[in-house]
Design a protein around this motif. Structure first.
Motif, PDB file in Angstrom:
ATOM      1  N   ASN A  31       0.818  -1.211   0.000  1.00 15.12           N
ATOM      2  CA  ASN A  31       0.000   0.000   0.000  1.00 15.12           C
ATOM      3  C   ASN A  31       0.850   1.259   0.000  1.00 15.12           C
ATOM      4  O   ASN A  31       0.522   2.245  -0.662  1.00 15.12           O
ATOM      5  CB  ASN A  31      -0.952   0.007   1.207  1.00 15.12           C
ATOM      6  CG  ASN A  31      -1.953  -1.116   1.123  1.00 15.12           C
ATOM      7  OD1 ASN A  31      -1.959  -1.882   0.169  1.00 15.12           O
ATOM      8  ND2 ASN A  31      -2.799  -1.242   2.120  1.00 15.12           N
ATOM      9  N   ARG A  64      -7.623  -8.092  -6.292  1.00 10.44           N
ATOM     10  CA  ARG A  64      -6.653  -9.057  -5.764  1.00 10.44           C
ATOM     11  C   ARG A  64      -7.134  -9.616  -4.422  1.00 10.44           C
ATOM     12  O   ARG A  64      -7.117 -10.812  -4.174  1.00 10.44           O
ATOM     13  CB  ARG A  64      -5.292  -8.365  -5.568  1.00 10.44           C
ATOM     14  CG  ARG A  64      -4.217  -8.922  -6.475  1.00 10.44           C
ATOM     15  CD  ARG A  64      -2.874  -8.295  -6.193  1.00 10.44           C
ATOM     16  NE  ARG A  64      -2.874  -6.844  -6.338  1.00 10.44           N
ATOM     17  CZ  ARG A  64      -2.251  -6.000  -5.511  1.00 10.44           C
ATOM     18  NH1 ARG A  64      -1.580  -6.472  -4.474  1.00 10.44           N
ATOM     19  NH2 ARG A  64      -2.279  -4.709  -5.717  1.00 10.44           N
ATOM     20  N   ASP A  68      -8.348 -13.579  -2.816  1.00 13.17           N
ATOM     21  CA  ASP A  68      -7.444 -14.158  -1.816  1.00 13.17           C
ATOM     22  C   ASP A  68      -8.142 -15.320  -1.105  1.00 13.17           C
ATOM     23  O   ASP A  68      -9.240 -15.147  -0.551  1.00 13.17           O
ATOM     24  CB  ASP A  68      -7.045 -13.066  -0.815  1.00 13.17           C
ATOM     25  CG  ASP A  68      -5.852 -13.458   0.028  1.00 13.17           C
ATOM     26  OD1 ASP A  68      -5.872 -14.562   0.599  1.00 13.17           O
ATOM     27  OD2 ASP A  68      -4.910 -12.660   0.114  1.00 13.17           O
TER      28      ASP A  68
END
Ligand SMILES: Cc1cc2nc3c(=O)[nH]c(=O)nc-3n(C[C@H](O)[C@H](O)[C@H](O)COP(=O)(O)O)c2cc1C
Length: 178
Positions: A31, A64, A68
């Protein structure tokens, strides 16, 4: 365009404290690289996460995250354009919803249990902001001990988080600040 996306999900069996730490570390590193900020609440079963940043970056990351395998039932609560970030100092903060936050859950929902699936968008966002303040209080001793500038208003006494062994050793504090 700057946006904030908030989603809730349920951890798969086997996501323990070590796995959660891996997620936080991944989030922290990635991030920061993409100027994404936010807050992640986890009570050992349910994740509630806010992601803020450039719309394309937030979209990429959300896609994404949604794939997961460490969680399921990933459900968007809100996604909107914003003028400013709530968590501009936090590449990914961590908040620990626990029994001590019961009054907070009651403030924002019908039941006193942590269940963001049943919450409205605004309520979830506000609860996450208040939980984040709890987290800042939780990490104060580590910030002071390491001499780093916390730069945040601090409440005392710090509440006891459920992941207390990790929190009391300050493990999370190292991950939290951008
Ligand atoms: C609940 C949850 C929250 C996550 N939050 C983030 C996040 O904020 N940033 C991030 O990069 N990855 C996050 N991940 C991990 C991503 O799903 C994915 O594994 C990771 O971005 C891949 O990183 P890599 O390309 O460096 O291996 C999260 C995963 C879960 C289960």
């Amino acid at each position: 365009m700057l946006i904030r996306l908030i989603y809730v999900s349920t951890s798969q069996d086997g996501v323990d404290l070590d796995e959660f730490k891996r997620i936080l570390l991944q989030a922290q590193a990635n991030n920061e690289r993409h100027d994404l900020t936010g807050m992640l609440a986890f009570n050992s079963k349910i994740f509630l996460q806010a992601l803020e940043g450039d719309r394309d970056q937030v979209n990429d990351l959300y896609n994404r995250i949604a794939r997961d395998p460490r969680h399921r039932a990933v459900t968007i609560l809100s996604c909107k354009e914003i003028q400013e970030r709530h968590w501009f100092n936090w590449s990914m903060g961590f908040a620990a919803p626990n029994a001590d936050n019961r009054a907070l859950f009651l403030k924002y929902s019908q039941k006193s249990a942590f269940n963001p699936y049943a919450m409205g968008c605004d309520a979830a966002e506000k609860m996450l902001m208040e939980l984040a303040n709890t987290t800042i209080a939780m990490t104060q001793p580590q910030s002071q001990a390491s001499g780093s500038a916390a730069g945040a208003p601090l409440a005392a006494p710090a509440p006891q988080p459920p992941l207390s062994s990790a929190a009391s050793t300050g493990i999370f504090a190292r991950f939290l600040k951008k």
